[in-house]
Motif scaffolding. Structure first.
Motif, PDB file in Angstrom:
ATOM      1  N   LEU A  68       0.844  -1.176   0.000  1.00  0.00           N
ATOM      2  CA  LEU A  68       0.000   0.000   0.000  1.00  0.00           C
ATOM      3  C   LEU A  68       0.890   1.240   0.000  1.00  0.00           C
ATOM      4  CD1 LEU A  68      -2.652  -1.120   2.642  1.00  0.00           C
ATOM      5  CD2 LEU A  68      -2.831  -1.227   0.164  1.00  0.00           C
ATOM      6  N   THR A  69       0.549   2.215  -0.822  1.00  0.00           N
ATOM      7  CA  THR A  69       1.341   3.431  -0.908  1.00  0.00           C
ATOM      8  C   THR A  69       0.512   4.631  -0.485  1.00  0.00           C
ATOM      9  OG1 THR A  69       0.720   3.815  -3.231  1.00  0.00           O
ATOM     10  CG2 THR A  69       2.709   2.515  -2.803  1.00  0.00           C
ATOM     11  N   TYR A 139       5.620   3.583   1.725  1.00  0.00           N
ATOM     12  CA  TYR A 139       5.163   2.245   1.341  1.00  0.00           C
ATOM     13  C   TYR A 139       4.941   1.405   2.598  1.00  0.00           C
ATOM     14  CZ  TYR A 139       6.801   3.723  -3.241  1.00  0.00           C
ATOM     15  OH  TYR A 139       6.985   4.419  -4.407  1.00  0.00           O
ATOM     16  N   ASN A 170      -4.259   1.714  -1.701  1.00  0.00           N
ATOM     17  CA  ASN A 170      -3.145   1.824  -2.625  1.00  0.00           C
ATOM     18  C   ASN A 170      -3.236   3.137  -3.391  1.00  0.00           C
ATOM     19  OD1 ASN A 170      -0.768   0.841  -3.726  1.00  0.00           O
ATOM     20  ND2 ASN A 170      -1.820  -0.023  -5.491  1.00  0.00           N
TER      21      ASN A 170
END
Length: 273
Positions: A68-69, A139, A170
């Motif tokens: 996931l960013t 991240y 994300n």
């Protein structure tokens, strides 16, 4: 005359037919096992694992870690030099200026911690390099999608939290620079050119230490020990990647002193739930 040989191989079939339902396929990162065939399956990146039944076995498996960013934008008060940039008025970010990076857009290392919105306990921490335009890409590999408070830390800046829990998905985004109320308790200061909001600078010493103050360990407010430490650094004209260089230009000088004096007077302090 050429002879063509055709070989047939017999591969015994498993006694029971195996299938993966759509609900299983959509459950990324989970291990599944059938009740009768002992199939262990992880969806995603290749790993080694058994898929077996009776005397037949195939070694195969997949693992998909969370990726996931979160793109976060924020300014550091002392590093900000105008027009939406922390670039030493066009000379490059702090890391570039002190020779720690060859990229003129690199400002400094920063840390973001996801905080559980109910327990207020840390969930996962990510490090990133802040860019001169205020952007930092973080991240996360362990946290699941959901809402978390964002806690931002930098080596000589007041720890700052998001005003409310932020949805982590994300390619998520959060922009602290838009207004004071993007930070918990409105705990930011307006940039001198009124083009955004920034985190308070000046927290460089932990005054609660039994050693009487350790540079680099922060205590959550700009106080007397921070002020005295900067005075000392100013006396010796420290250069390079110095903790007391709260303007990020590679030298401890009068500009750092004035900024520290103002924030010590107003007692800039961490505010969080």
């Amino acid at each position: 005359m050429k002879h063509i040989f055709i070989f047939f191989f017999y591969i015994p079939l498993l006694s029971f037919a195996q299938s993966i339902s759509p609900s299983v396929c959509n459950s990324i990162g989970t291990i599944f096992q059938t009740s009768y065939a002992g199939i262990d399956i992880n969806i995603g990146e290749p790993i080694t694992g058994p898929i077996s039944n009776l005397n037949s076995q195939i070694t195969q498996g997949l693992l998909q870690p969370n990726n996931l960013t979160l793109d976060v934008k924020f300014y550091l008060e002392g590093f900000y030099t105008g027009n939406g940039f922390m670039d030493n008025s066009g000379l490059g970010g702090c890391l570039y200026k002190v020779g720690a990076s060859t990229n003129p857009d690199n400002v400094d290392s920063v840390r973001l911690t996801l905080i559980d919105k109910t327990s207020h306990e840390p969930v996962e921490t990510s490090f990133a390099i802040l860019q001169t335009n205020g952007m930092a890409d973080f991240y996360f590999h362990g946290a699941t999608e959901g809402s978390y408070y964002l806690k931002l830390n930098h080596r000589n800046t007041i720890e700052t939290w998001s005003a409310n829990p932020v949805l982590l998905t994300n390619d998520g985004e959060y922009d602290f620079t838009l207004s004071a109320n993007k930070a918990y308790g409105n705990n930011m200061t307006e940039t001198f050119d009124q083009m955004g909001w920034a985190f308070y600078s000046g927290d460089i010493v932990n005054t609660g230490s039994v050693l009487g103050g350790i540079v680099g360990l922060q205590d959550g407010f700009v106080g007397t020990s921070d002020y005295l430490e900067l005075e000392n650094a100013l006396y010796y004209t420290l250069t390079g990647y110095a903790q007391a260089d709260i303007t990020g230009d590679g030298i401890v000088e009068s500009a750092d002193y004035v900024l520290m004096e103002n924030n010590q007077f107003y007692t800039a302090v961490v505010i969080h739930p």
